[in-house]
Structures are given as C-alpha cells and as structure tokens.
Scaffold this active site. Structure first.
Site: not given
Length: 616
Positions: A75, A137-138, A187, A503
């Site tokens: 993602e 969940f999630q 959802k 760096m």
C-alpha cells in the site's frame, strides 16, 4: 488548454460540477456509486490492493472502461505512485486500500503528500458500521490516525453520500493549497443499495480558498522590488502547483532580479537561465545561499521558509525585508515575519505583480541591481558546483547522475529517493521545465523513488521516467518493479550503490569521528561474517531480473555512457542499472544542521570568503 498549462506540461483536473443538468438516478450499490463517482470526477488511474472491507468496490471497478486499476505490491507503493502521478500530471492522484493494516500502510505517503502539497485522494474500506469501535478484525481508526496529515477526512455513513464525498474530496484536494484527502467507507455502506446521480450538491461551508491577492499588498510589493538594491525571488513548489511558471519567467526578466528555486521548485525556472542562481538550503549552491543571506529584499513565492532553507532562523537573511505570497495564510509569518503578506494563488499574484511593476517602471521607478549582480557573478564564478573523480578509478556518483541527465531524452521525468543521490540529482541534472523533477522534499521519505516513478510513467506514458535511487532507498520499495513489469510501466532505475546509507554515513564522517554505526549495507552487525563483506547481498541485478526487469551493472567510468544509452534504448520493460560507486563521496556545499547559513562550506574544509564590504 491555456498557454501556462502548455508551458508547465500539466493538465487541468476535471472538476466536479456544482450545477447544471443532473443525470437521471441510477439504482446501484454503494460500491457501484463509488466507481461511477470516480469516473465522473475524471479519475483514470487508481493504485491499490484489495482486501476484505474494500472488496465490494473492486467488483464494479472490473467493469469500468474509464478507470484503470494498478495492482501494487504494498500500500505504501500505492500512495507514492498516486503522488508521482499527481506531480507528473498536475491531476489528483488516487490510491485505494482495505481497512486496518491496508489503511495504516498509506499513512507515510499521505503524510508525504501533505508536506509537499500534493493533490491526493486516498479511499479506504472500513469494518461494517456496527463494528466500528469494537476492535473488530482489521479495524483501525484511519480517520483519527490521519487527521493531522490530511486537508480533510470523510467517514461515509450513508451510501447516498458517496458521490458527494468523492466530489468534495477531489475539490478539496485540488484547490487552494493542494493536499491529501481521505475517504473512509464501511463495507456495509459499499454493499447497501442506493441511487446514483450526478452532479451532487457541493456544500463546503468554511472552505473558501483565497486566490485573488489584495491590490494594496501587490502595490507595496512592487514598490519594494523597484526600490531594492539586492532583491531575490525565492521560489517554492507552490509556483509549479499553481501552473505559474510562465508568469514567473516574465516577472524575473521584467525586474532582472536573481531567482533561486527550492528543492520542490526545480524546473519552475530554467536552470540554464542567466538569472537563475541555483537551489538554496542545507546543500544549496553557494551563490543561492549567500544571495538570500545578503539580500535586502526577499520575494517568497509559494515557499514556506523551511528549516532546510533558512538554517538557523535567527540568523537567516538579517538585512532583508520580506514579501511573502502564499495561498495558505497559515504559512505567512509562521517562520519569518512578512513585511508585505500576500494571500493568493501564485499565478494570480505573479500576474498582478507583473502589472504593478510595469506601472512602477512607467513612472520612472526601476531597480538598479548592477552592483548586486557584480557580487552574484563573482560568487557564481568563484564557487561553482563541482566534484572530484575518485583516485582509485571507480565511478563517481555525481558523474553517473550528471551523465544520466545529459543523455536522457527530452522531457524526461526524474524521480529521486532521499539522501545523497537526491541532492546530487538536484545539482547535476539540469531542469528546464516544471513537472520534470519529483522527490519527497518535506517528509524525506526513503523508498519514494521507484513507486513515484511508476505513478509518473502511468500518468505520462509517452515520456521517459528515470528513478534515481540509493541502495538503501531501493531496498524499501523495489517490489513495485514487479508491478511495473506486469502492467507495462517501463520505468528506468539508476541505483547509486555505495554499499551504505550514504547521507547518514556522511554525517558520521563529519560529526561522529568516522564511527560508522549501522550504516554499512553489505555486511552484518559488527561484521560477524567477514566473508560476506564486499559480496552483493542482495545482488540487485539478479533481484531485478527476477522481478521481470532488464538489469545491468556498471562499475567502470569507461562503460558509463554505453550503459546509460543501452538503458535508454529499452522501452518494453523496466530497466535497472546497478551503478557501483565510491563509498566516500560527499554532498557539497553544506550547511551543518542548526547552524547559520553564513557558515556554508563550499567543500570539505573550504569556507567561502566573501569579504567584509558585502555586509554594508
């Protein structure tokens, strides 16, 4: 398309219509309404990964002939790709993810887009409405998590609100100071039955970006410009965002004032133009840094007096009056008080300034900057950008990047990661046009280059796109090369491979007595496996080939041009070139963090001598 849009190479984003003939209602699901809304706002590319809560949206997207979905491998890659798309095209970038970890993986690119004022719409699925707040969940409160790093967030609670939320999200992301907007949809809302009609009602009380500058402030700025002896036009990324580069060139040539372009503004003014004095900041050109320090007037246009530009703020530009023009009123006076504050769109500000300066000239008031240019020219001639070739005959990273820039086809887009290679790419590639330089300036996100280049190429398929990456950055997001290979997005990647986090290593060399704690990438902790030192783990050529790319390694200066030309000639798949460069090369000039810009070092142990008379 206007002349300025042609000059910048950007395209206007189709705006949601707020009036006119409304389409007949269609009976759809919330998910179908979402995809129809994306089609109507003009989104043509979405970067994302499906998951449980966003899955209802993926089914109707499969039927869309107007929205292309690019299945990324992470993602974070989706978010940076959407950012690269937006920066290269001037349109709103779109990314999509599921709830929980899918959404939280978007946090970094959302923060990155906020810092760099990139128009981005992130669409996330959420657990069903009745489960919100139960640690389902999630589940993650992505609206709450991203609140400090978005322009606005929507939690859609009714399916009929989806078109309005998407229309408003695109409007907010692309107007005023651009930035990211989050749309979180449970959802069950995606699955619910609703009707779709377009356009939705646009009602955003309190959101009224000021674009037209105040005439009195413009007149005051013009008077300061024509009466100053040592003015500088300090140009930030807002000028590119506003499509104002043509107007900037007119104003600069009208006044004859020197122009310095920040890291986010490279290409806003041609590098080759005689009025351009370089990039300012911690690793800026000596002339640009010193011009700001010695100026008696700074005209800041779409810039925010970032700490990387100002160094120690208390000692920054001590002799200068400040004209600060920005579309975001919160930026004006935030770091440096403005003598003339101007709130407005950079394009309109510049257009009005041109007229006001012309009026001053017609009345006999014209600035005399001849003594100023004598100083600027002397500094530019005495302290040009440069680098030394390694004594051992190995590749110089600066030379690699310089040759990539010289041999690249016209209108090539360059995306850089973060670190030494980013600064070298800023210095040694010449940027003549806007939207040819993409980088993570504010957040400094390692891993930005590959997915951003992917997004840029998806948005501008007819242009060559080079990602200039370090071996550290590359190992964070290189999996998106698989995405490129499978989706016909043939970017080119230059890995500036010095075997270290370059760096950070440079700071350890300069400030930590060469104690290289955890910056060497080609050996284990405390070198527990000495036999591995010098081996290539991973082998970037084999790794890239495994992901469907054409891969080459270059270790010799004699092969440099041949390898770059070979990479430029291959356009049917991604190309990765592993450039093995000297590990001790450093970025110069440099102002140490937190110190005054007066202490700038042109090279190691080389402090410029400007004399005492220039402070008079």
């Amino acid at each position: 398309m206007t002349m300025t849009e042609q000059a910048t190479g950007t395209h206007p984003q189709p705006r949601p219509r707020s009036g006119g003939q409304q389409s007949a209602p269609e009976h759809v699901t919330g998910a179908q309404s979402l995809i129809r809304s994306l089609e109507e706002v003009g989104a043509d590319t979405v970067f994302g990964i499906p998951g449980g809560t966003i899955l209802p949206a993926y089914d109707p997207m499969m039927d869309s002939t107007r929205v292309r979905h690019v299945l990324v491998r992470h993602e974070q890659g989706a978010g940076h790709a959407a950012t690269g798309y937006a920066q290269a095209t001037g349109r709103v970038g779109v990314c999509m993810a599921t709830s929980g970890p899918g959404a939280t993986n978007l946090v970094t690119p959302i923060a990155d887009a906020m810092m760099d004022s990139v128009p981005l719409v992130a669409i996330t699925g959420q657990v069903v409405s009745k489960s919100i707040g139960t640690d389902a969940f999630q589940e993650a409160d992505i609206v709450g998590i991203t609140m400090p790093i978005t322009k606005h967030s929507f939690l859609v609670t009714k399916a009929e609100d989806i078109p309005r939320a998407i229309a408003q999200a695109f409007h907010i992301a692309s107007t005023g100071r651009p930035g990211p907007v989050l749309v979180d949809i449970p959802k069950d809302i995606l699955q619910a039955r609703t009707t779709f009609s377009w356009p939705p009602a646009m009602d955003l009380p309190g959101y009224r970006p000021v674009t037209k500058p105040h005439a009195k402030q413009i007149r005051e700025a013009a008077k300061l410009i024509t009466s100053a002896k040592r003015p500088v036009l300090y140009v930030g990324g807002g000028v590119i965002k506003a499509g104002a580069t043509a107007e900037l060139k007119v104003l600069a040539e009208l006044t004859g004032a020197p122009v310095t372009t920040t890291l986010m503004a490279l290409g806003a003014f041609p590098d080759s133009h005689p009025l351009h004095v370089g990039m300012p900041g911690m690793h800026g050109a000596v002339t640009a840094v010193t011009a700001l320090q010695k100026a008696d007037l700074i005209v800041a246009l779409g810039a925010r007096f970032d700490d990387r530009v100002t160094g120690n703020l208390d000692s920054f530009a001590p002799y200068a009056k400040i004209v600060h023009a920005d579309i975001d009123p919160a930026e004006i006076g935030k770091n440096r008080a403005a003598d003339v504050p101007i709130v407005g769109d950079a394009r309109e500000v510049l257009a009005d300034l041109i007229q006001a300066v012309q009026k001053e000239h017609s009345e006999g008031h014209q600035g005399d900057y001849s003594a100023w240019w004598k100083d600027l020219t002397r500094w530019r001639d005495t302290y040009p950008l440069g680098y030394d070739q390694p004594d051992d005959g190995s590749l110089s990273p600066q030379q690699v990047i310089e040759r990539i820039g010289r041999l690249a086809p016209e209108d090539t887009i360059f995306a850089a990661g973060v670190g030494q290679h980013q600064m070298w790419a800023a210095h040694y590639i010449q940027y003549e046009k806007p939207a040819t330089w993409l980088n993570s300036g504010g957040a400094g996100t390692m891993g930005y280059a590959v997915p951003a280049a992917m997004g840029a190429k998806a948005g501008a398929p007819d242009r060559t796109v080079w990602a200039i990456d370090g071996d550290g950055c590359f190992q964070m997001t290189n999996q998106e090369l698989t995405t490129c290979a499978l989706n016909n997005i043939p970017i080119k990647v230059a890995i500036i491979n010095n075997g270290a986090l370059g760096m950070v290593r440079q700071w350890q060399t300069l400030f930590y007595n060469q104690r290289y704690s955890n910056t060497v990438l080609h050996s284990g902790p405390d070198d527990v496996n000495p036999e591995a030192r010098g081996t290539r783990v991973p082998d970037f050529v084999k790794l890239s080939e495994a992901m469907g790319c054409y891969a080459i390694r270059c270790e010799s200066p004699e092969d440099l041009d041949k390898v770059i030309e070979e990479a430029n000639s291959i356009n049917d798949r991604p190309v990765v070139v592993d450039f093995i460069v000297h590990e001790d090369a450093m970025v110069w000039p440099m102002v140490a963090a937190g110190t005054s810009n007066d202490t700038i070092m042109a090279a190691r142990d080389v402090r410029p001598d400007f004399g005492d008379n220039e402070d008079d």
